[in-house]
Design an enzyme around this catalytic site. Structure first.
Site, PDB file in Angstrom:
ATOM      1  N   SER A 373       0.851  -1.186   0.000  1.00  0.00           N
ATOM      2  CA  SER A 373       0.000   0.000   0.000  1.00  0.00           C
ATOM      3  C   SER A 373       0.888   1.239   0.000  1.00  0.00           C
ATOM      4  CB  SER A 373      -0.919   0.008   1.226  1.00  0.00           C
ATOM      5  OG  SER A 373      -0.151   0.103   2.421  1.00  0.00           O
ATOM      6  N   LYS A 374       0.250   2.414   0.022  1.00  0.00           N
ATOM      7  CA  LYS A 374       0.995   3.667  -0.035  1.00  0.00           C
ATOM      8  C   LYS A 374       1.952   3.820   1.132  1.00  0.00           C
ATOM      9  CE  LYS A 374      -2.464   6.285  -2.630  1.00  0.00           C
ATOM     10  NZ  LYS A 374      -3.393   7.442  -2.595  1.00  0.00           N
ATOM     11  N   ARG A 375       1.631   3.200   2.278  1.00  0.00           N
ATOM     12  CA  ARG A 375       2.508   3.360   3.434  1.00  0.00           C
ATOM     13  C   ARG A 375       3.859   2.666   3.217  1.00  0.00           C
ATOM     14  NH1 ARG A 375       2.108  -1.256   6.738  1.00  0.00           N
ATOM     15  NH2 ARG A 375       0.461  -2.691   6.100  1.00  0.00           N
ATOM     16  N   HIS A 376       3.970   1.817   2.202  1.00  0.00           N
ATOM     17  CA  HIS A 376       5.246   1.173   1.891  1.00  0.00           C
ATOM     18  C   HIS A 376       6.095   2.029   0.954  1.00  0.00           C
ATOM     19  CE1 HIS A 376       2.780  -2.408   3.078  1.00  0.00           C
ATOM     20  NE2 HIS A 376       3.894  -2.685   3.722  1.00  0.00           N
ATOM     21  N   GLY A 377       5.615   3.223   0.603  1.00  0.00           N
ATOM     22  CA  GLY A 377       6.351   4.074  -0.323  1.00  0.00           C
ATOM     23  C   GLY A 377       5.667   4.119  -1.668  1.00  0.00           C
TER      24      GLY A 377
END
Length: 881
Positions: A373-377
């Site tokens: 997801s976006k939290r992984h970059g």
């Protein structure tokens, strides 16, 4: 009697979502579909074979040709109107022919048809990694099919699933199509070609087809209108939850009195259309990735909705109809869609339409093993473009996230992927997105390209960072981009690295004062040795007298090109003849070394820090040449955005910095004190007082120490151990390889493949004590799992190769050391295994591993040692590798 429904998308814009009636005329229905076929819920087996026929069957009559004879056909879509009750039976051919026209694959085995693959994004956001991989897998199968079956209808179909009216936007659709184009995943049919045979390709433009088929299912008793209100459905849900029953529709209107239904319709009461799940049916698919998957339909789902009360069709109904009517042969998609297959299979079977083959790929996870997801970059394709990744590298890496070709190969060109890709080699287990691995793949593609091939892409990155002036002179811009690309070519992992490297080179990070240096940092420790002050002062004196060499303004590319005007990408190589700036700079360094009686790193490191503000980096003449480009009258460089610090400004800052250096660090230490200061003798940080260095003089060594000029990785990065070959045998398939079982002091012996068969016999190797480089990551050589490398000595042309000999009393597994270099501290621990990075490290150290005139393997003139003494070899003045 007519069923009143609302149209969507295309008609919404023209009639403000007004109600559009569509016919229940049995004559027209028969004209479109033919007579109802018997309902079958057994799965069409895919076990009949996995190979496509080279000569596919004759294509059926097209949907366009058959549908164009019907009333209401407009521009490739079936537009239902209230007047569609006209008799159409005389305009249709036999019912089975029309059915084949509507469903092109009817009566065929999809494995015998040239593959028609589809990617069906929802335009509700950007194209992310998971969707890009799905598109790629479908595209690869389609492209391979087109090579195997030219001039057929096989191809890659792009279909936009935009029935989520609240979230779908034209901007998102344009973004997804742009990302696919950037990746090079071009489509053969899609929304930009609505009049193609199976168009239109937006679900919002296919509303009439869904309406007609929904009415067909009602007429055949396979679907029905449901008049339950939202409140009634909520009460139903609450009641079932209270009873411990999984909530689902209870069939209130499933077998309702036809008269009551007619009355409700006449009254204009809103209703949905629900699919009637047959009693006792079981849906089975043979998934290409997951094998046989089955569901008890009645126990799994209740009667589900096909059309909402607004007339908008639901996702699963659209997908099933579109896959069948567009002749899709195989559907490759993420495993989260697996549960949708049950409803889609029921719908297809009820319509008498063939099912495609399914392949559900596992999810892509972040490094924390959670769904990416976006939290992984960065996860959107556009962000990877902005970050400087090549489309071919992205395609290469995405293919590896859930697939392999059965070899150890990890770098593929696009054509190689098309040739190698096979759905049957998609793996079940989830894949982990590894940014470091993606960067490595990208770096390998960059290395395979010439500077001229990537210049335009680097220019794009420079523009992203606003480092090029708007309206810049074309010639100056071209030179700047060329120099920037050449300077970073060897170290680039992404295209962005070239731009950020240029920004570092054009900047100057020398702190304002000595006190601002980081304690324990490399720069501070170097200055404390005392050479920096005198060398920097000499540079300033030469600058003031205009005797310090600077790049010639009329030929700033001299350092970057060779005699044939070809780009020099090797960091230590520079261009120019004996009168050019690079050679003039080199001569100045030699003169300074002679005058100041200081050589190697004791000269080069202070000069680099003084001129560039950095302790390491590319060749200084190349860096100063790039800087000079920012100072010309027609410079293309945006100095503010690029953070340019001119050479004149650097000299002024250097002057002030030198004034801040304490007196005790303005003269070189004695050799003994220098060892203490650097931790080579006794504790780190020896006596640095003025008294300890006041009477120090600089003496030129009789013979230059090679270690003084060595600027590569530390020899301690390598884990070289003593090993014993327990067993050796010839590789069955590679005529140059031996396979060896070597004890290196671990619980289990290592298996290592070496290319020694042309030079040594099995008897030469069996039982021998050898030197083994142990921190190379395991990899396959001609299919053999090799974990390490046996070090050998060879003559200059490598025509003679011999083993390095280890003292007989050496201990198996002990680490080989080098005198005068710390191998005991924590900082001296060998680098961790990494097949890529450590290979680079060894390549940089290898030129400094030589054998002496007496055959002793050495690093920078120092012997390789074991606890039992010095290693030897029968080859003098050779190399060790």
């Amino acid at each position: 009697m007519k069923l009143v429904m609302a149209s969507i998308a295309l008609l919404c814009a023209s009639v403000n979502r007004g109600a559009v009636a569509f016919t229940r005329s049995p004559q027209l229905r028969r004209a479109v579909l033919g007579s109802p076929s018997s309902l079958q819920f057994s799965t069409a087996s895919t076990a009949t074979g996995k190979r496509r026929r080279k000569n596919p069957r004759q294509d059926p009559t097209t949907l366009e040709r058959a549908a164009s004879r019907l009333p209401g056909y407009v521009d490739g879509a079936l537009k239902s109107t209230a007047e569609d009750t006209i008799e159409a039976s005389t305009q249709a051919s036999a019912s089975d022919e029309v059915e084949r026209s509507l469903f092109p694959n009817a009566g065929k085995n999809v494995l015998d048809i040239p593959p028609r693959m589809r990617f069906a994004p929802s335009p509700t956001g950007s194209l992310h990694v998971g969707g890009a991989r799905t598109a790629l897998y479908n595209w690869l199968v389609a492209k391979k099919g087109q090579l195997d079956h030219p001039n057929t209808e096989g191809g890659f179909v792009l279909r936009v699933e935009d029935t989520d009216l609240a979230r779908s936007t034209k901007e998102s659709e344009d973004s997804v199509l742009a990302d696919l184009s950037w990746l090079g995943l071009t489509w053969d049919e899609g929304p930009d070609m609505p009049l193609a045979k199976y168009g239109p390709y937006r679900q919002s433009e296919r509303s009439s087809l869904y309406s007609k088929l929904a009415q067909t299912l009602i007429d055949e008793g396979k679907a029905y209108p449901c008049f339950c209100t939202a409140e009634e459905l909520e009460e139903m849900k609450v009641r079932m939850e209270a009873e411990g029953i999984p909530p689902r529709y209870d069939g209130t209107w499933r077998d309702a009195d036809p008269a009551l239904v007619k009355e409700k319709m006449a009254a204009g009461d809103p209703y949905t259309v629900r699919f009637k799940v047959p009693d006792g049916v079981r849906v089975v698919i043979d998934d290409a990735v997951r094998g046989t998957v089955s569901w008890d339909a009645e126990a799994t789902v209740g009667d589900f909705i096909l059309l909402r009360s607004s007339g908008v069709p639901v996702y699963n109904f659209c997908v099933a109809v579109d896959d069948a009517s567009m002749g899709i042969t195989t559907v490759i998609r993420a495993e989260e869609h697996l549960t949708n297959t049950l409803r889609q299979g029921l719908i297809l079977d009820a319509l008498g339409a063939p099912r495609p083959r399914y392949a559900h790929c596992s999810l892509i996870l972040g490094e924390d093993k959670q769904k990416l997801s976006k939290r992984h970059g960065a996860t959107s394709c556009n962000q990877f473009r902005l970050d400087g990744f090549l489309p071919d590298a992205m395609v290469n890496y995405l293919a590896l996230l859930g697939w392999n070709d059965g070899t150890d190969n990890e770098i593929f060109t696009r054509d190689e992927l098309i040739e190698a890709f096979d759905v049957d080699r998609i793996v079940k287990s989830p894949s982990v997105f590894d940014m470091d691995k993606l960067k490595w793949v990208n770096s390998q593609h960059l290395k395979a390209m010439e500077v001229e091939e990537i210049q335009d892409l680097v220019e794009e990155q420079l523009n992203f960072l606003d480092m090029i002036k708007e309206g810049a002179d074309d010639s100056a811009k071209r030179d700047f981009v060329f120099a920037t690309t050449t300077l970073a070519k060897q170290m680039m992992e992404t295209l962005q690295d070239a731009a950020t490297n240029a920004r570092t080179v054009l900047g100057y990070n020398l702190p304002a004062t000595f006190g601002d240096l980081e304690d324990g940092g490399e720069a501070k420790e170097m200055i404390e040795l005392g050479n920096f002050y005198n060398i920097a002062t000499r540079v300033l004196e030469m600058h003031d007298s205009k005797s310090f060499p600077t790049p010639a303004a009329d030929n700033l590319l001299t350092a970057f090109v060779d005699g044939s005007n070809k780009a020099i990408v090797e960091d230590n190589d520079v261009g120019g003849d004996e009168t050019s700036y690079p050679q003039e700079y080199k001569a100045t360094m030699k003169s300074m070394a002679k005058d100041m009686k200081v050589k190697g790193k004791n000269l080069f490191h202070p000069v680099r820090l003084a001129l560039t503000g950095e302790m390491s980096g590319q060749d200084v003449t190349k860096q100063l040449s790039l800087l000079a480009m920012s100072e010309t009258d027609n410079s293309a460089i945006n100095a503010d955005s690029a953070g340019v610090v001119s050479f004149e400004t650097r000299m002024e800052r250097l002057r002030k910095f030198c004034e801040s250096i304490p007196e005790e660090f303005r003269v070189p230490m004695k050799k003994e004190d220098g060892k203490k200061a650097t931790g080579q003798d006794g504790e780190k940080g020896g006596n640095k007082t003025a008294a300890a260095v006041a009477d120090t003089t600089v003496a030129a060594p009789a013979v230059a120490d090679p270690l003084d000029v060595y600027e590569g990785p530390p020899i301690t990065a390598l884990d070289i151990r003593v090993g014993r070959i327990n067993k050796v045998w010839t590789h069955e398939e590679a005529d140059k390889l031996y396979c060896e079982e070597i004890d290196v002091g671990e619980d289990e012996p290592r298996l290592i493949a070496s290319g020694l068969r042309p030079y040594l016999s099995e008897e030469d190797l069996d039982g021998r004590m050898v030197l083994v480089l142990c921190n190379l990551k395991a990899r396959k050589l001609a299919g053999f799992p090799s974990h390490g490398m046996v070090l050998c000595a060879s003559n200059e042309d490598h025509s003679v190769v011999k083993l390095c000999s280890v003292p007989v009393d050496a201990k198996v597994g002990e680490r080989v050391t080098v005198p005068g270099i710390d191998f005991e501290s924590e900082e001296a621990a060998p680098f961790k295994e990494n097949k890529v990075g450590k290979k680079k490290v060894f390549e940089k150290i290898a030129p400094h591993l030589r054998t002496s005139e007496h055959g002793v393997p050495e690093f920078c003139g120092r012997p390789l040692m074991t606890s039992a003494g010095v290693c030897t070899s029968p080859i003098s003045d050779g190399s060790v590798s």
